[in-house]
Design a protein around this motif. Structure first.
Motif, PDB file in Angstrom:
ATOM      1  N   LYS A 190       0.842  -1.200   0.000  1.00 57.94           N
ATOM      2  CA  LYS A 190       0.000   0.000   0.000  1.00 57.94           C
ATOM      3  C   LYS A 190       0.887   1.264   0.000  1.00 57.94           C
ATOM      4  O   LYS A 190       0.674   2.187  -0.781  1.00 57.94           O
ATOM      5  N   LEU A 191       1.909   1.241   0.837  1.00 62.49           N
ATOM      6  CA  LEU A 191       2.803   2.406   0.932  1.00 62.49           C
ATOM      7  C   LEU A 191       3.518   2.657  -0.396  1.00 62.49           C
ATOM      8  O   LEU A 191       3.757   3.796  -0.783  1.00 62.49           O
ATOM      9  N   GLU A 192       3.834   1.572  -1.084  1.00 57.87           N
ATOM     10  CA  GLU A 192       4.527   1.715  -2.382  1.00 57.87           C
ATOM     11  C   GLU A 192       3.685   2.472  -3.400  1.00 57.87           C
ATOM     12  O   GLU A 192       4.207   3.105  -4.290  1.00 57.87           O
ATOM     13  N   HIS A 193       2.362   2.372  -3.264  1.00 51.61           N
ATOM     14  CA  HIS A 193       1.507   2.962  -4.286  1.00 51.61           C
ATOM     15  C   HIS A 193       1.105   4.405  -4.015  1.00 51.61           C
ATOM     16  O   HIS A 193       0.477   5.037  -4.849  1.00 51.61           O
ATOM     17  N   ILE A 197       2.592  12.928  -1.133  1.00 55.07           N
ATOM     18  CA  ILE A 197       1.521  13.835  -0.717  1.00 55.07           C
ATOM     19  C   ILE A 197       0.254  13.078  -0.342  1.00 55.07           C
ATOM     20  O   ILE A 197      -0.323  13.300   0.716  1.00 55.07           O
ATOM     21  N   ASP A 198      -0.133  12.099  -1.209  1.00 54.20           N
ATOM     22  CA  ASP A 198      -1.461  11.542  -0.962  1.00 54.20           C
ATOM     23  C   ASP A 198      -1.501  10.484   0.134  1.00 54.20           C
ATOM     24  O   ASP A 198      -2.567   9.979   0.472  1.00 54.20           O
ATOM     25  N   VAL A 199      -0.371  10.206   0.739  1.00 56.58           N
ATOM     26  CA  VAL A 199      -0.377   9.302   1.889  1.00 56.58           C
ATOM     27  C   VAL A 199      -1.257   9.880   3.014  1.00 56.58           C
ATOM     28  O   VAL A 199      -1.879   9.139   3.771  1.00 56.58           O
ATOM     29  N   MET A 200      -1.358  11.217   3.068  1.00 58.47           N
ATOM     30  CA  MET A 200      -2.166  11.858   4.117  1.00 58.47           C
ATOM     31  C   MET A 200      -3.657  11.518   3.998  1.00 58.47           C
ATOM     32  O   MET A 200      -4.373  11.523   4.981  1.00 58.47           O
ATOM     33  N   GLN A 201      -4.094  11.205   2.773  1.00 63.76           N
ATOM     34  CA  GLN A 201      -5.522  10.886   2.593  1.00 63.76           C
ATOM     35  C   GLN A 201      -5.937   9.652   3.406  1.00 63.76           C
ATOM     36  O   GLN A 201      -7.078   9.541   3.832  1.00 63.76           O
TER      37      GLN A 201
END
Ligand code: GLY
Length: 356
Positions: A190-193, A197-201
């Motif tokens: 999941k982190l790879e994708h 920026i959008d990890v915060m979502q």
């Protein structure tokens, strides 16, 4: 989102994770009488001033230097002056320094009073606020005085991360990567994708996945005598790097990132990781602006000196060292070696990555 429940022999409590959950009405519910203190640092107090109005607040200077005996004594003296009794409660609102200090104050004030953790940094949300390790630093080293002292509850509000400096966010992401790489292949994928920026979502879910892993380890090994030590993946080299540079050059997560990258290289050379999997690990660490090796020529020259510092890591016993190795993406194993063979192995990992 349903809370995580930490079930321990002497105590059980909930870890609540929800965007926007830490508002003034939460503090109102926690501070039902005047017999409370809200412990925070200057930075958090400046940014979230209104949250604290009307409560018994104690502020400490921001930064690791506050996790010392003098600040501890000053906080306890202020609590005595405010008339806090043994029925009182300490509410910690801040990063790891505030949490560790507040917990140690709570563990020792009048032989122990209740406390609640409200972590505001990513590192504190996914690591230090979960599991009850509290303490302060001495001149001789970090966390040399402390206790296992569980809070009444932990309230994690990822919205605090909106004001966290970028480098501090990456610092916490190192621990998040550790959970994916060491324990949970689905989280790793999941982190790879995400991009940075959008990890915060999805941060609420991500924090929950990390805390769930830690809760499961702490529930079976609260006192850190066995399986909880898996959480130290990447930390032996990480601590050495932090220590060697006097905790000034590298943040904790940056040291851990260098440690995890070295462990990934060692796993690849041992045949546990394919070259492709190794490259995925390096790419993920780099994506969150974390280092994979010491960062300049002078530093590369000093790897031997850093390795000497590994010897001072308190996890090294007489005649040997136990360290946490990568078995594959999502799984760890305990590795044992002589001090010499371990240092050769660590040096191999660090040197190889310095050439990438
Ligand atoms: N930070 C590692 C632990 O709580 O055990």
């Amino acid at each position: 989102m349903k809370a995580l429940n930490m079930k321990l022999e002497d105590k059980s409590y909930d870890i609540h994770i929800k965007n926007g959950s830490v508002q003034r009405d939460l503090l109102k519910r926690l501070c039902i009488t005047d017999d409370h203190v809200v412990l925070t640092d200057q930075n958090i107090h400046t940014i979230y001033g209104a949250l604290f109005e009307g409560y018994n607040v104690i502020k400490i200077p921001a930064g690791e230097a506050s996790k010392n005996i003098e600040t501890y004594q000053s906080v306890v003296n202020q609590m005595i002056a405010k008339g806090i009794t043994r029925n009182g409660v300490v509410i910690a609102i801040g990063g790891g320094v505030v949490g560790d200090l507040a917990g140690f104050v709570a563990a020792t004030y009048m032989r122990g009073i209740k406390w609640v953790q409200i972590p505001t940094s990513l590192l504190a949300m996914v690591d230090s606020s979960v599991g009850g390790k509290v303490g302060i630093n001495l001149e001789a080293g970090k966390n040399l005085v402390g206790a296992f002292y569980q809070p009444e509850a932990v309230y994690i509000d990822p919205e605090f991360l909106q004001t966290l400096p970028t480098r501090e966010f990456s610092n916490g992401m190192a621990e998040v990567i550790k959970y994916g790489l060491g324990f949970d292949e689905v989280l790793f994928n999941k982190l790879e994708h995400y991009d940075k920026i959008d990890v915060m979502q999805d941060i609420e879910d991500i924090v929950k996945s990390c805390c769930a892993i830690k809760v499961n380890l702490v529930m079976v090994d609260e006192r850190d005598t066995g399986i909880r030590s898996l959480l130290n993946f990447g930390h032996t080299i990480g601590h050495a790097v932090e220590h060697y540079y006097h905790y000034e050059k590298y943040l904790h997560g940056e040291g851990v990132a260098i440690g995890m990258a070295a462990m990934a290289k060692i796993a690849q050379e041992k045949g546990n990781l394919s070259m492709q999997a190794f490259k995925r690990v390096i790419k993920l660490i780099r994506k969150f602006d974390l280092p994979i090796c010491l960062d300049d020529d002078r530093d590369k020259m000093s790897i031997q000196v850093v390795l000497e510092a590994v010897k001072v890591d308190k996890k090294i016993g007489h005649g040997g060292i136990t360290w946490i190795a990568l078995k594959r993406i999502g799984a760890l194993e305990v590795s044992k070696g002589t001090l010499e063979s371990t240092l050769v192995s660590f040096a191999g990992g660090l040197y190889a990555n310095a050439k990438l």
